[in-house]
Design a protein around this motif. Structure first.
Motif, PDB file in Angstrom:
ATOM      1  N   LEU A   1       0.832  -1.200   0.000  1.00  0.00           N
ATOM      2  CA  LEU A   1       0.000   0.000   0.000  1.00  0.00           C
ATOM      3  C   LEU A   1       0.869   1.253   0.000  1.00  0.00           C
ATOM      4  O   LEU A   1       0.619   2.201  -0.750  1.00  0.00           O
ATOM      5  CB  LEU A   1      -0.927  -0.006   1.213  1.00  0.00           C
TER       6      LEU A   1
ATOM      7  N   THR B   1      -9.903   3.909   1.563  1.00  0.00           N
ATOM      8  CA  THR B   1      -8.584   3.278   1.462  1.00  0.00           C
ATOM      9  C   THR B   1      -8.396   2.223   2.542  1.00  0.00           C
ATOM     10  O   THR B   1      -7.883   1.128   2.285  1.00  0.00           O
ATOM     11  CB  THR B   1      -7.476   4.337   1.560  1.00  0.00           C
TER      12      THR B   1
ATOM     13  N   ALA C   1     -10.481  -0.836   1.665  1.00  0.00           N
ATOM     14  CA  ALA C   1      -9.859  -1.583   0.573  1.00  0.00           C
ATOM     15  C   ALA C   1      -8.640  -2.356   1.063  1.00  0.00           C
ATOM     16  O   ALA C   1      -8.337  -3.445   0.546  1.00  0.00           O
ATOM     17  CB  ALA C   1      -9.461  -0.629  -0.546  1.00  0.00           C
ATOM     18  N   TYR C   2      -7.937  -1.815   2.052  1.00  0.00           N
ATOM     19  CA  TYR C   2      -6.785  -2.514   2.621  1.00  0.00           C
ATOM     20  C   TYR C   2      -7.223  -3.722   3.451  1.00  0.00           C
ATOM     21  O   TYR C   2      -6.574  -4.779   3.432  1.00  0.00           O
ATOM     22  CB  TYR C   2      -5.968  -1.560   3.487  1.00  0.00           C
TER      23      TYR C   2
ATOM     24  N   THR D   1      -6.251  -1.553  -3.911  1.00  0.00           N
ATOM     25  CA  THR D   1      -6.235  -0.203  -3.339  1.00  0.00           C
ATOM     26  C   THR D   1      -6.006   0.905  -4.353  1.00  0.00           C
ATOM     27  O   THR D   1      -5.981   2.079  -3.972  1.00  0.00           O
ATOM     28  CB  THR D   1      -5.148  -0.109  -2.242  1.00  0.00           C
TER      29      THR D   1
END
Length: 394
Positions: free
Chosen positions: A54, A246, A249-250, A268
């Motif tokens: 990420l 975010t 999504a992580y 991501t």
């Protein structure tokens, strides 16, 4: 949204750079083997194993965004290359030499073809893990950034030709291409032999995560998002929802079965492409964020140095206490109880910050001031100030 002035300062992006570097530290801390409790080590790796991916993806998108944001018609190709090369190579050379000295002290052969290729930042082009793991492991991303910098003068001309009304379509295509890369790797590249404990091969990982041409897609997406903001096409998404998206999504791949190749950017990429202009828009509109505070901006300024020193601090700091196999069967330092292991990682984090500040103050900042521009040139009146637009991303 009204098109912003391109010289607007973006301190939030500077502060966010350090958060991305801290994510990379987290994943290397997870793999350091400091935890004696295998369950605690597994839990740590489960939640932080994708943190580095990420952080790296954030840096690549951010590079395209800030270089496009700060580009000026009067910039020359040679002048741009000069600034970029003086930015990355001095810190790289210092940490490269330090890595070789430390490796030599523990009896590792240091003068190899891998280290020579690494010295010139060409190692990301080699589909062999021994090149990525040579010297200071994290420098592979500088090899990728080097492609970004060399191609930017050409890419910016192409991106500037996209009609403002079509920029969001271009961004969608860019994001889709990033998502398709693990699909291509999964179906067209050999899945064996498996790399470490992962059910995929190093060739597949290299293609999705390391190969500079593939990572150029994230850089291009960052460029397009900058143009969206600069042309007044931004959708005014606030930074908090973008950050929340975010985080979600992580977390999704932690709980959903999937091919690990999608961890490196696919999950991501859309949230990151929205988060960066959301933070920039907040700065343009004069809205203060916690990542734009002076402490965070200072940490952001030393984030490149932090990124380059932290792995050496973790690896050799741990080894200084002795050597025994970690949970992956690799040589490492001793394993401790969970509280002591956490204290060790926090200590390494603090040491990395201090070492990064020293590298920034003694090498990065004076070199940039002295050699990044020709002697007879004057600073542009509209150039971003030290606490403004991030000069680059790592």
């Amino acid at each position: 949204m009204t098109p912003p002035a391109p010289e607007s300062r973006l301190p939030s992006l500077t502060g966010m750079r350090f958060l991305a570097a801290a994510l990379v530290f987290a994943v290397h801390g997870a793999a350091a083997g400091a935890f004696r409790d295998i369950g605690a080590a597994a839990d740590y790796f489960r939640f932080f194993g994708n943190a580095g991916a990420l952080g790296v993806s954030f840096f690549f998108v951010l590079s395209g965004f800030v270089l496009t944001w700060s580009a000026r018609p009067a910039d020359t190709t040679t002048g741009f290359w000069r600034r970029r090369l003086w930015k990355i190579f001095p810190n790289h050379l210092v940490t490269f030499v330090v890595a070789l000295v430390l490796l030599a002290l523990i009896g590792t052969t240091v003068f190899t073809k891998q280290t020579v290729v690494t010295l010139f930042l060409l190692h990301a082009w080699m589909p062999d893990s021994s090149y990525v793991e040579a010297a200071n492991n994290v420098s592979w991303s500088l090899s990728v950034e080097l492609l970004f910098y060399l191609s930017f003068p050409l890419l910016i001309k192409a991106v500037n030709k996209i009609r403002p009304s079509r920029l969001w379509y271009a961004a969608g295509v860019g994001a889709l291409l990033v998502v398709l890369m693990p699909v291509i790797a999964q179906h067209l590249l050999p899945a064996t032999p498996h790399y470490s404990f992962l059910p995929v091969s190093w060739t597949q990982i290299w293609f999705v995560y390391v190969f500079p041409v593939v990572r150029l897609l994230e850089f291009l997406l960052g460029m397009i998002m900058a143009r969206i903001l600069l042309t007044g096409r931004w959708i005014n998404l606030p930074i908090v929802p973008a950050a929340a998206l975010t985080v979600v999504a992580y977390l999704v791949p932690i709980y959903v079965d999937h091919n690990p190749l999608f961890n490196y950017a696919a999950f991501t990429i859309v949230p990151l492409a929205l988060l960066i202009p959301a933070a920039a828009a907040a700065d343009v509109q004069g809205r203060r964020t916690w990542v734009s505070t002076r402490p965070m901006v200072w940490l952001g300024e030393i984030s490149f140095a932090f990124y380059l020193v932290h792995y050496l601090v973790l690896k050799f700091g741990h080894r200084a206490f002795g050597s025994q196999p970690n949970i992956f069967g690799q040589p490492s330092g001793p394993a401790w109880s969970t509280p002591v292991a956490i204290a060790f990682l926090l200590g390494c984090f603090a040491v990395s910050v201090v070492a990064a500040w020293a590298l920034y103050a003694a090498v990065e900042r004076p070199v940039m001031r002295r050699w990044s521009r020709p002697k007879n040139s004057r600073p542009r009146q509209d150039a971003p100030q030290p606490h403004g637009v991030p000069a680059d991303a790592r």
